[in-house]
Design an enzyme around this catalytic site. Structure first.
Site, PDB file in Angstrom:
ATOM      1  N   GLU A  19       0.837  -1.202   0.000  1.00  0.00           N
ATOM      2  CA  GLU A  19       0.000   0.000   0.000  1.00  0.00           C
ATOM      3  C   GLU A  19       0.880   1.264   0.000  1.00  0.00           C
ATOM      4  O   GLU A  19       1.848   1.350   0.764  1.00  0.00           O
ATOM      5  CB  GLU A  19      -0.891   0.005   1.248  1.00  0.00           C
ATOM      6  CG  GLU A  19      -1.916   1.136   1.249  1.00  0.00           C
ATOM      7  CD  GLU A  19      -2.716   1.194   2.545  1.00  0.00           C
ATOM      8  OE1 GLU A  19      -2.252   0.625   3.561  1.00  0.00           O
ATOM      9  OE2 GLU A  19      -3.798   1.817   2.548  1.00  0.00           O
ATOM     10  N   LYS A  31     -10.137   2.330  -2.059  1.00  0.00           N
ATOM     11  CA  LYS A  31     -10.307   1.786  -0.701  1.00  0.00           C
ATOM     12  C   LYS A  31     -11.683   2.145  -0.150  1.00  0.00           C
ATOM     13  O   LYS A  31     -12.056   3.320  -0.126  1.00  0.00           O
ATOM     14  CB  LYS A  31      -9.190   2.354   0.182  1.00  0.00           C
ATOM     15  CG  LYS A  31      -9.092   1.774   1.577  1.00  0.00           C
ATOM     16  CD  LYS A  31      -7.797   2.285   2.239  1.00  0.00           C
ATOM     17  CE  LYS A  31      -7.560   1.687   3.611  1.00  0.00           C
ATOM     18  NZ  LYS A  31      -6.205   2.005   4.117  1.00  0.00           N
ATOM     19  N   CYS A  79      -5.895  -2.591   2.307  1.00  0.00           N
ATOM     20  CA  CYS A  79      -5.614  -2.488   3.740  1.00  0.00           C
ATOM     21  C   CYS A  79      -6.838  -2.683   4.641  1.00  0.00           C
ATOM     22  O   CYS A  79      -7.300  -3.794   4.793  1.00  0.00           O
ATOM     23  CB  CYS A  79      -4.889  -1.177   4.036  1.00  0.00           C
ATOM     24  SG  CYS A  79      -4.005  -1.233   5.635  1.00  0.00           S
TER      25      CYS A  79
END
Lengths: 365, 365
Positions: B114, B187, B224
């Site tokens: 990331e 995300k 994540c």
């Protein structure tokens, strides 16, 4: 996250003493204010303790009280893992003996394995097996209600329920420590694969995912195949469960290699530990042990892999039974731990409920 | 489940030879028919192979072809785990060098961590950090497109995207081996806790959970914090993902005890392995490593815990990196394995989509 249980108490003292710190250096950037405050609180705590004698005594009292509170938050739990015979009477006797043992060891919650009164009859499809089903409430719940009452424990049982002619469920029945029925949960996800012909026997539960309120907490009880589904675990968490509980019956096929058997057992453990992590809740899984032959002789039977376990809200294993041993597995579960874990990993806060609607679809093709 | 890859081939031969078995004993009970058929097929396979020479040669050819097919189904994958410096140029050089190394080792899919071009800037809330954001497509995607093209690999990158003034995303960008953008994923779940002030920087993605089609498969890429959510993993699986991929940046706080640090790292691993099991899909997680100081000096910084890993569709670890080492982690992922695993544990079949509507609720109180 360790050692933060006393944090609110230090906060209280700090508030009382706030004026003394009027000259403290102020954090000069907004974004860091939260963090700065946290750090300073922790750094100043010990300093406060020794500042004056009265305050020191006060802190000692608070710490003692906190320790007592924490002890009270520990839920002594017992998992009963047995090998079942053909005799319901013998299986019941085996379960009762172990519930009694668990109570003697201080258990307040006792969890039995799936369909603990009989062999795992789903290895074949046989209409005569419907004779094993019993109404709820009925004779079986009267029996286990008495067991719970005599042992003085909250008892999670798993029964083959006859709801009506041609309508049967795989039903967990939870008893309060006074012997009354606290609630039931009818298995929602029903498997069907060779030697596990459950779709023949069990109608999928049509009730909601609701934790069962008991004197030891709100129990998120589901049954076996449900344990593979993150959806069920999440729904129980959203409905306020304090812990997730799965009576189960799963074992090895002789057709699989030892490596494959190990992968399956580890997958079974992992997915449930994953529910613990995703929801910040302890998980209890109770599996049967021992070998049960296939009555039809068509397969080599099932060797149930035992390995009942308890994990905490980070998926950490708290206690674990062996593969082949009957017994009572004890664990002290800290029900206060979820509060801390969820504060630091607040997954419920960030769920994208505006984008989850497709979870009710079979497949997105 | 092992050794069943040749099962369809034996089935084919059995169909060709079905007449020879007309006198076979018929299973006389319906419920056991399926199982009996399966067992007999396996038992008769070897017998067929040696029955006649032409058939034996045919089988040899089929087995060879199958082995070649299986080899092709193995996806050689590389995970690039690095420690980031203050210099974007140096970080890019580090990544490119390792992508080249991965390609030389035969990787067809390479996954970066990331926000691999910069330090993890979310340790503080600083408006100047928005200068790091870049449009997609733009200079950064031109750069990594060239990297993918030169290495001839499908490349999963993670960029800080400037979508508009005041509108920024944490965006995974996937490049086809020809350098074109195969797709992006913004995300969805955004964390915010001390030293991870992501809600300040990243607007939650408003696109759907859709796998990205590439020449190596349909990649279920998330980022994540998404990795903690069974909902996202499930939605990717329902949308046809072949594997789940999570670039990530997570590490230890110096405030935590070693035991707590270990619990956190293991929880991180467990919940993702759980997604693999629940969905019957391989999972790739790539984390950064190394220590990064807090620019504000308010905390002791973050020691990213590395431990990038690949697991198979039963959650079994296929490859795993260390905590503190930079490097290229190689893994051969058998994309055909999910088909087998899902046949034996068909969780998608039994989902209770008639009862999941409450998953779109915040809490059921």
């Amino acid at each position: 996250m360790q050692g933060k249980a006393l944090f609110p108490l230090f906060c209280l003292l700090i508030r009382l003493e706030l004026a003394n710190f009027a000259n403290s250096k102020k954090p000069n950037r907004r974004p860091l204010t939260r963090l700065a405050r946290t750090k300073k609180t922790e750094e100043r705590g010990p300093f406060l303790i020794v500042r004056t004698l009265p305050q020191s005594l006060f802190v000692s009292f608070i710490m003692l009280y906190s320790a007592m509170e924490q002890k009270n938050a520990l839920l002594r739990t017992a998992l009963v893992q047995i090998s079942c015979s053909d005799s319901t009477a013998a299986n019941r006797e085996n379960n009762v003996r172990r519930v009694t043992e668990a109570a003697a060891k201080g258990a307040r919650l006792v969890v039995l394995q799936e369909l603990h009164d009989t062999r795992y009859f789903c290895q074949t499809e046989d209409v005569d097996n419907f004779n094993l089903a019993l109404p709820v409430p009925g004779e079986a719940t009267d029996f286990y209600g008495s067991v719970a009452q005599e042992a003085g424990v909250v008892l999670v049982t798993s029964l083959f329920e006859r709801r009506a002619a041609g309508l049967y469920h795989n039903t967990a029945v939870v008893f309060e420590a006074d012997g009354t029925i606290a609630g039931t949960f009818r298995k929602k996800h029903i498997p069907d694969d060779p030697a596990y012909y459950e779709k023949f026997y069990f109608t999928p539960g049509d009730d909601a995912w609701r934790p069962i309120n008991t004197s030891v907490g709100r129990l998120g009880v589901q049954v076996c195949w449900d344990q593979w589904y993150p959806e069920g675990a999440r729904l129980m968490a959203l409905a306020g469960a304090d812990l997730l509980i799965y009576p189960t019956a799963i074992g090895y096929s002789a057709d699989d290699t030892p490596e494959e058997q190990q992968r399956q057992r580890e997958a079974w453990r992992t997915v449930q530990r994953g529910h613990a992590v995703a929801n910040g809740l302890p998980v209890i899984a109770v599996n049967r042990t021992g070998f049960e032959p296939d009555p039809s002789g068509q397969t080599a039977g099932i060797r149930f892999w035992g390995c009942s376990f308890v994990c905490g809200p980070q998926g950490e294993i708290l206690a674990e039974a062996g593969e082949d041993e009957e017994g009572v597995l004890m664990a002290d579960i800290d029900l206060g731990r979820s509060e801390q874990v969820r504060r630091w990993w607040p997954f419920l806060r960030d769920r994208r409920i505006d984008r989850y609607e497709d979870l009710t679809q079979r497949y997105l093709d």
